[in-house]
Structures are given as C-alpha cells and as structure tokens.
Design a protein around this motif. Structure first.
Motif: not given
Length: 412
Positions: A373, A369-370, A377-378
């Motif tokens: 991303m 997910k990271f 957002e990150y």
C-alpha cells in the motif's frame, strides 16, 4: 451507588484474563461508587480453586477491588462437571449475598444464563434494579458451534429462558452492536422494551495499554527487523479461531520473503498447526507461544498488520466484541478480518478491511494489498485505528455504564 457485579469468571486478572469487570469496577470506584464482584472460586481453564476448605464464601480485596469468591467445584471440559459448577455458583449467590449490605443495583453477566436468573430474583428480593450484561447469545452460540440443535426440547427451553430474562430485566446491555436487531429477529420486541436495550462493547484501558507498550518489552530479533512486513495474530488456537486460514494464506505468499507471520497464543489445535507448518515447509510463519498479556501491547507495536480470524455465522452477524479487536486498534495498525458482521467496526471506521470467509486467496490478497500500500494510505488506516479506539477506552465506557445504572436506580 452500592453496585454488585455477578460474573462467574471474574476472578482477579492475574489468575484469568477477563479484564472487563475489573476495569469497570476500578473506574466506578474512582467515581466514588462501591463495587463488589461476586465470582466463582474455581478459576476457568485451570485446576486452581480459591477456596480449598469448607467455607462457602471468601471475601478478599485484590488490586483495590473487593471480590467475593463463591465455592464452586473444579471441572474439566464442557461436560457435567462444568454444568454442576454453574449450579454451585448460582446456588451460593442465593445463600451468601445476604451477608453483605443491600445493593442499589445488580449487574448480572450472562457467561451462563443462570447468573442472570439469580440477578433478577435477588434484585426483586433487595428491591433494586437488575441490569443484565449479555456477553454471549445463549443458546444461539451453542447451536452455531454444534453443541445443540435447533428444535430440540432443551434448545427451545433455553430460548424461552432467554426471552424471559429480557422481559424481566430492568435493562439489558449487550456487548455486541446488534442486540436490538437480535431481539427483533427473534420476534420478542412486543414484550421487551427496546428503549431499555443498550450496547457497551468490550474495550481497552488505554492508560494501562500505553504504559505496557513502553515498559513491558519482550526482546525478539525477528520483531525488531526493519526489512519485513509483520503480520500479527494473538489469541487462542482452536477450530473456532480459523488460524488454519492464516497458514494457508502464508503458503500463497511464500515468494514474498518480506512478509512474515507471527502467531502468539496457544490452544488445543496448536500442535496440529505446527505439524501442518512443518509438513508444508511454511517458513514464513513463526509460532511464538503463549505470553503474558502485559507483553501484547509491546509485541503488537512492532507489527504492521493484525489478523482477526474466525467463522462467519448467525452469532457474528449481530456484531463482535473480542478483546483483541481493541488491542489491535490500540496498536495503531490496521486489522484484516475474515469475519462477516452487520456492524463492522474496522470497515465502518476505515481502520481495517474485511475479506471473504474461508478463502486463503482472499486473505493473501488482502495482506499483500496492505504490504504494498502507498505509505500515505497506510498511515491513514493507522491514524483511524488510533482515533477509533479512543471511543472504546474503559474510562469512556464506564461513563456510559454509570449513566445506565444511575438511570435504573432513579426509576426503580
């Protein structure tokens, strides 16, 4: 104020990386206070001893801090030798501290409870307040890790001693968020003054950290690659650190060649983990070994995601205060944790995520997910990490400690 720190393991940080007492002492001295750290002469996790002759005590100024080393035998493991080492240190607190000018306040740290017992008794002798610093919940930690069992006579005795310490101390500082909740859950709030229960977590000296981040640099072509998403782990490698979970998550992400894992540290499980890596052909995991702590800021600055792994148990439920948490946030990158706690610094400040414990799939999903991303957002996670850690700079934490110590001295 003339402040005494009783901390069994607080030798100079060049010998053992327990930085909290050093940073507190350094900042308090900059504020004009006099600080003396009373530590055992034995250096934890080594065969070094700072007193090798017949002396019972040795005073020395190191890095501007006055240390008093109290003669304590060397030991290995967690057996009888270590217990006797505890008693060596405690006995010499009683026999050697009278050689120094009377303190205005004593802060005794619960690396083991005998230090706190000595702090309370000696504070009464010197007519000054004693502030306890609770770094470990004894005996709950021992119970959770299987060293003791609930209901045993020795366990009940240690709980009774812990209760006595909280009643007799002038104030208690927990290094985890949930100290008051712990006392309430134990049913001790009737005779423990909750208004004298405080919280000061561990932290990081951001001035030192940022200087090391720029100046102390370990060349590494793998870390300098721009086409990889780097997952970072630093610290010990034992069963309690759950590094096995990272390897299992790495297996699930083998097809994502851009995701690479970098593990810094050592421990008794290290060789087993390396063998597991070879047996399962986990080519996306790189064991980098133990490095000097001054290189950690520069290493983490080149990562993308930090990993905090360990068990979720009754100890972590009351909060976490591992030093690496603040190194991770100071790196300006998010953290993925699998440790469940009531007070989650990463989730509450939106600078990381916490996933299900013991689930390689949940860990792999969180990492992915990271890695995938949206950049905006990150960057929000990164920004929040940088802002949140400012509240845990040792300059800020020392202001809080000074306030508590002054208050207790004035009220005594």
């Amino acid at each position: 104020m003339n402040i005494w720190f009783f901390n069994h393991y607080a030798v100079p940080t060049s010998l053992y990386p327990l930085a909290r007492p050093y940073h507190f002492a350094n900042h308090l001295q900059q504020k004009g206070h006099k600080v003396t750290i009373f530590a055992a002469s034995s250096v934890h996790l080594s065969d070094k001893n700072l007193i090798t002759d017949g002396r019972q005590m040795r005073a020395k100024r190191v890095d501007g801090i006055r240390y008093v080393f109290l003669k304590a035998r060397n030991y290995e493991g967690n057996g009888l030798g270590r217990i006797l080492n505890f008693f060596d240190y405690t006995i010499r607190l009683f026999t050697q501290t009278g050689k120094f000018n009377k303190p205005d306040v004593i802060m005794a740290t619960s690396v083991h409870p005998l230090t706190c017992v000595a702090g309370i008794i000696l504070a009464k002798k010197y007519h000054c307040p004693c502030v306890l610093e609770i770094a470990d919940l004894w005996p709950l930690t021992l119970v959770e890790y299987g060293a003791m069992k609930e209901g045993q006579l020795v366990t009940r005795a240690l709980y009774a001693l812990e209760h006595w310490l909280y009643k007799k101390a002038d104030a208690v500082i927990f290094t985890m968020f949930g100290g008051k909740e712990y006392i309430q859950d134990m049913g001790w709030e009737k005779d423990v003054d909750l208004d004298k229960i405080y919280y000061i977590n561990n932290g990081v000296d951001l001035g030192i950290y940022h200087r090391q981040q720029k100046e102390d640099w370990l060349p590494d072509e793998d870390l300098d690659r721009k086409d990889t998403f780097k997952v970072m782990y630093t610290g010990s490698m034992g069963v309690a650190n759950s590094v096995q979970d990272i390897l299992d998550a790495a297996i699930l992400l083998k097809e994502h060649k851009e995701i690479q894992f970098f593990l810094y540290g050592a421990g008794y499980q290290e060789e087993d983990l390396k063998k597991y890596k070879e047996e399962h052909h986990i080519d996306n995991v790189h064991f980098k070994g133990r490095v000097n702590k001054r290189f950690i800021p520069g290493i983490l600055s080149r990562g993308n995601l930090n990993m905090l792994t360990g068990p979720s148990d009754r100890v972590s439920e009351y909060g976490m205060s591992m030093n690496k948490m603040f190194d991770y946030m100071a790196s300006g990158h998010p953290t993925l944790s699998n440790i469940q706690t009531r007070n989650d610094i990463f989730v509450d400040n939106h600078c990381g995520m916490t996933i299900e414990e013991g689930s390689p799939q949940a860990m792999a999903d969180g990492i992915l997910k990271f890695a995938q991303m949206d950049p905006t957002e990150y960057e929000t996670y990164c920004h929040n990490a940088t802002e949140t850690v400012k509240e845990y700079d040792f300059g800020y934490l020392t202001d809080r400690l000074e306030e508590i110590l002054k208050k207790e001295v004035e009220e005594k």
